[in-house]
Design an enzyme around this catalytic site. Structure first.
Site, PDB file in Angstrom:
ATOM      1  N   ASP A 228       0.861  -1.009  -0.094  1.00  0.00           N
ATOM      2  CA  ASP A 228       0.023   0.060   0.026  1.00  0.00           C
ATOM      3  C   ASP A 228       0.825   1.201  -0.069  1.00  0.00           C
ATOM      4  O   ASP A 228       0.762   2.271  -0.695  1.00  0.00           O
ATOM      5  CB  ASP A 228      -0.959   0.273   1.191  1.00  0.00           C
ATOM      6  CG  ASP A 228      -0.467  -0.394   2.377  1.00  0.00           C
ATOM      7  OD1 ASP A 228       0.744  -0.921   2.488  1.00  0.00           O
ATOM      8  OD2 ASP A 228      -1.228  -0.293   3.464  1.00  0.00           O
ATOM      9  N   ASP A 252      -0.144  -7.248 -10.652  1.00  0.00           N
ATOM     10  CA  ASP A 252      -1.319  -6.997 -11.427  1.00  0.00           C
ATOM     11  C   ASP A 252      -1.563  -5.384 -11.190  1.00  0.00           C
ATOM     12  O   ASP A 252      -1.745  -4.726 -12.306  1.00  0.00           O
ATOM     13  CB  ASP A 252      -2.365  -8.072 -11.478  1.00  0.00           C
ATOM     14  CG  ASP A 252      -3.413  -7.732 -12.277  1.00  0.00           C
ATOM     15  OD1 ASP A 252      -3.323  -6.885 -13.519  1.00  0.00           O
ATOM     16  OD2 ASP A 252      -4.925  -7.935 -12.082  1.00  0.00           O
TER      17      ASP A 252
HETATM   18  C1  IPM Z   1      -2.621  -8.409 -16.959  1.00  0.00           C
HETATM   19  C2  IPM Z   1      -3.951  -8.498 -17.062  1.00  0.00           C
HETATM   20  C3  IPM Z   1      -4.491 -10.183 -16.761  1.00  0.00           C
HETATM   21  C4  IPM Z   1      -4.096 -10.133 -15.203  1.00  0.00           C
HETATM   22  C5  IPM Z   1      -5.940 -10.363 -16.836  1.00  0.00           C
HETATM   23  C6  IPM Z   1      -6.505  -9.997 -18.447  1.00  0.00           C
HETATM   24  C7  IPM Z   1      -6.262 -11.591 -16.490  1.00  0.00           C
HETATM   25  O1  IPM Z   1      -4.622  -7.737 -16.225  1.00  0.00           O
HETATM   26  O2  IPM Z   1      -1.828  -8.975 -17.643  1.00  0.00           O
HETATM   27  O3  IPM Z   1      -2.158  -7.507 -15.931  1.00  0.00           O
HETATM   28  O4  IPM Z   1      -4.719  -9.788 -14.130  1.00  0.00           O
HETATM   29  O5  IPM Z   1      -2.802 -10.903 -14.931  1.00  0.00           O
HETATM   30 MG    MG Z   2      -3.542  -6.196 -15.244  1.00  0.00          MG
END
Ligand code: IPM
Ligand code: MG
Length: 368
Positions: A228, A252
């Site tokens: 965070d 992500d």
């Molecule tokens: C990424 C994308 C993917 C993930 C999705 C499309 C599943 O957001 O590559 O960051 O969450 O990994």
């Molecule tokens: Mg992503």
């Protein structure tokens, strides 16, 4: 003549438009370097579900298993359109995660790069950007919450409930950390370990492994940061980061924030590397709202091509030429719509025109 077979999975939304530009760059690189890139197209994503009833068809799996590398476009539909596909067969759950697992691409490298000369693209103030943003996020890609056990049901009180497990074993953690330390050694030797060990037991184990692995990389300084706090630090002081390493979901989220501080997710290429196989993809989604308009930014796809040349084909010099060609187009004052804010003095060009300009720049560079 060297020969490489490359799986081309254009994907959904803006995927085909930006893939076209990526393939043109690959073709030019092949000609310039006397390398035969055999491009083999595979259906992958929502369009494959609608045409073949499967978003990850068997023929595409076969390409995955036989290609030397894969270039993949973004997949997925808008929130509403997604409902036309059963939850477990939607392309993220039904194609992308299974592909990552199949290829075991546990190491995801996401460069977040903006030179000082392009500070105007960023929503951050020039004084925050200073000499420029230049970091690489290293994301674990085949473990954690996205691949853990899942349970959905109705409990004894008649309430719907869900459990999703954040699972890692020590080898998975060690493998991604080793990649991060290695890349850190080749860069500024400062590694930010991003975690949430004040709450998550998974982060406690993660940090234990950091202590074990770092013994082998005494020249790399490790700095620990809660995830965070890292989100704030990316906005307030992004230039402190060189390499950041983190588990799947943290990566992500923070990598999208990386695109945010650059000014566009269109500036986010990535490499997904496993022990034997690798694929390359923009970090962003399929942007269905702008699909088919020839306005998407192909930088993320062309940058992914550069990463493929470096990581899969040992063509680092030509990869650097591509990075320079991309920068040169921006330096000439051109960009696609995502980075052409009114009054910023940027000449807005279309997806294919951006590709044209990159090709022109690349063609003018000597082959090393
Ligand atoms: C990424 C994308 C993917 C993930 C999705 C499309 C599943 O957001 O590559 O960051 O969450 O990994
Ligand atoms: Mg992503």
């Amino acid at each position: 003549m060297k020969h490489f077979k490359i799986g081309i999975f254009a994907g959904d939304g803006i995927g085909p438009e930006i893939m076209r530009e990526g393939c043109r760059v690959l073709e030019l690189v092949g000609t310039r370097n006397n390398v035969n890139f055999e491009l083999v197209e595979g259906a992958f994503g929502a369009h494959a579900y609608f045409s073949e009833g499967d978003c990850f068809p068997e023929a595409t799996k076969a390409i995955c298993d036989s290609a030397d590398a894969i270039l993949k476009g973004p997949i997925g539909l808008s929130h509403e359109e997604s409902k036309k596909i059963p939850v477990d067969q939607q392309p993220e759950r039904g194609a992308l995660l299974p592909m990552r697992r199949r290829l075991n691409t546990y190491a995801n490298f996401r460069p977040v790069y903006l030179p000082k000369s392009l500070a105007h693209f960023s929503p951050l103030k020039p004084e925050v950007i200073g000499e420029g943003i230049d970091m690489i996020m290293v994301r674990e890609l085949v473990g954690g919450l996205y691949f853990g056990k899942k349970e959905v049901g109705v409990n004894a009180d008649g309430k719907r409930y869900v459990v999703e497990a954040l699972e890692y074993d020590e080898d998975q953690i060690r493998n991604i950390l080793v990649e991060a330390f290695k890349i850190s050694q080749r860069r500024k030797k400062v590694l930010h370990n991003i975690h949430k060990s004040n709450v998550l037991k998974s982060s406690v184990l993660w940090n234990e492994i950091v202590e074990e692995v770092k013994v082998d990389y005494p020249d790399v300084e490790v700095r620990h940061m809660l995830v965070d706090a890292a989100a704030t630090a990316l906005c307030l002081n992004p230039t402190q980061f060189d390499v950041m390493v983190m588990e799947n979901m943290f990566g992500d989220i923070l990598s999208d924030q990386g695109g945010g501080i650059l000014g566009s997710l269109g500036l986010m290429p990535s490499a997904c590397i496993g022990p034997d196989r690798a694929y390359y993809e923009p970090s962003h989604g399929s942007a269905p709202d702008i699909a088919g308009q020839n306005i998407a930014n192909p930088y993320s796809m062309i940058g992914s091509v550069a990463m493929m040349l470096e990581y899969s084909f040992d063509m680092t010099a030509e990869a650097n030429n591509i990075w320079h060609a991309l920068q040169a187009v921006f330096d000439d004052g051109y960009s696609t719509a995502d980075l052409s804010k009114p009054g910023a003095g940027v000449n807005m060009i279309a997806t294919n025109e951006f590709g044209d300009k990159v090709l022109e720049k690349l063609a003018a560079m000597p082959v090393v």
